[in-house]
Design a protein around this motif. Structure first.
Motif, short mmCIF file in Angstrom:
data_model
loop_
_atom_site.label_atom_id
_atom_site.label_comp_id
_atom_site.label_asym_id
_atom_site.label_seq_id
_atom_site.Cartn_x
_atom_site.Cartn_y
_atom_site.Cartn_z
N LEU A 287 0.87 -1.54 -0.05
CA LEU A 287 -0.01 0.02 0.15
C LEU A 287 0.81 1.18 0.02
O LEU A 287 0.63 2.36 -0.66
N LEU A 288 1.91 1.28 0.71
CA LEU A 288 2.72 2.29 0.67
C LEU A 288 3.26 2.78 -0.52
O LEU A 288 3.43 3.99 -1.21
N GLN A 289 3.62 1.66 -1.41
CA GLN A 289 4.30 1.86 -2.68
C GLN A 289 3.34 2.50 -3.67
O GLN A 289 3.42 3.33 -4.60
N ALA A 290 1.94 1.81 -3.42
CA ALA A 290 0.82 2.14 -4.43
C ALA A 290 0.47 3.71 -3.89
O ALA A 290 0.05 4.32 -4.92
N MET A 291 0.54 4.12 -2.82
CA MET A 291 0.16 5.47 -2.53
C MET A 291 1.47 6.24 -3.22
O MET A 291 1.12 7.53 -3.67
N LYS A 292 2.65 5.77 -3.27
CA LYS A 292 3.69 6.79 -4.06
C LYS A 292 3.30 6.86 -5.61
O LYS A 292 3.66 7.78 -6.03
N GLU A 293 2.87 5.78 -6.14
CA GLU A 293 2.71 5.71 -7.49
C GLU A 293 1.46 6.11 -8.14
O GLU A 293 1.03 6.23 -9.03
N ARG A 294 0.29 6.41 -6.89
CA ARG A 294 -0.84 6.60 -7.57
C ARG A 294 -1.06 8.02 -8.14
O ARG A 294 -0.47 8.87 -7.58
#
Ligand SMILES: Cc1cc2nc3c(=O)[nH]c(=O)nc-3n(C[C@H](O)[C@H](O)[C@H](O)COP(=O)(O)O)c2cc1C
Length: 181
Positions: free
Chosen positions: A3-10
Motif C-alpha cells: 500500500l505504501l508503494q501504491a500510495m507513492k505511485e498513484r
C-alpha cells in the motif's frame, strides 16, 4: 505492490482505453468493495461498461475521456432509506498513468514541536501524496507527544479530503506510533 508503494505511485487518470476490465480483476474489485462496505457502512457500487455517466457537461469540463467503468460511493442518509451519491471514482486502463501533483511544503500542513518525530514527518509526507479535491490540500495535522489531531480547512469536499489524508497519514506514520485525538 504494497500500500505504501501504491500510495507513492498513484495519480489521477482521466483518459482511458475503452476496454472492458478483465474478469479476474473484476472479481477482486467486487470482493474488496464488499469488504469496504461491511467495514464502513457505505454502499459502494462497481459499475462496468456504462459510458453515459461521464458524458455530461461536468465530465467534459473535467477533461474525462473513455470512462466506461467506475465506483459509485453512496452513503445512507440518516435513518431514512434515501441514498446519496457522494463521489464517483473512474477506473480502467489509463491511456497514461497520470503525473505527480504539486504539493504544499510540509510546514503549511503541520504544527509540531521544534524537532518532530520521524514517524510524524513520514505521516505528513504521505498526506501530501493524497488526492484532494482540486488539489487543495486544505488540512492541518497537529502533534503533541504521540497524540495527533487532524483538522479540515475551508473548501469544497474538505471533510471528504480529510478522511483520505488521515488514511494516508496512518500508512506513512505507522498506526503503532501514535493515537488520534
Ligand atoms: C473529494 C475529491 C473530489 C474530486 N473531484 C474531482 C472532479 O470533480 N473532477 C476531477 O477531474 N478530479 C477530481 N478530483 C481529483 C483531484 O483533482 C486530484 O486528486 C488532485 O488534483 C491531485 O491529483 P492526483 O490525484 O493525481 O494526485 C477529486 C478528488 C477528491 C479527493
Amino acid at each position: 505492490m504494497d500500500l505504501l508503494q501504491a500510495m507513492k505511485e498513484r495519480h489521477s487518470v482521466r483518459s482511458y482505453d475503452e476496454k472492458s476490465i478483465e474478469a479476474g480483476t473484476v472479481e477482486k474489485l467486487r470482493s474488496f468493495i464488499k469488504e469496504c462496505n461491511k467495514e464502513s457502512g457505505l454502499h459502494m457500487q462497481l459499475v462496468l461498461d456504462e459510458p453515459h455517466a461521464f458524458e455530461g457537461f461536468m465530465a467534459h469540463y473535467g477533461k474525462f475521456s473513455g470512462v466506461r467503468n467506475y465506483i459509485a460511493l453512496i452513503s445512507r442518509k440518516g435513518n431514512d432509506l434515501e441514498e446519496k451519491l457522494c463521489l464517483v471514482i473512474a477506473i480502467g486502463y489509463g491511456q497514461t498513468q497520470g503525473v505527480s501533483h504539486n504539493s504544499k511544503p510540509r510546514e503549511k500542513v503541520m504544527n509540531a514541536e521544534a524537532a518532530p518525530q520521524d514517524w510524524f514527518l513520514r505521516g505528513i509526507d504521505a498526506t501530501l501524496l493524497a488526492p484532494t479535491a482540486m488539489n487543495q490540500q486544505k488540512f492541518t495535522f497537529t502533534c503533541k507527544g504521540n497524540l495527533v489531531s487532524a483538522k479540515a480547512g475551508l473548501g469544497f469536499y474538505s471533510k471528504t479530503d480529510l478522511g483520505i489524508v488521515k488514511y494516508h497519514f496512518e500508512l506513512g506514520a505507522g498506526r503503532e506510533n501514535f493515537r488520534w485525538v
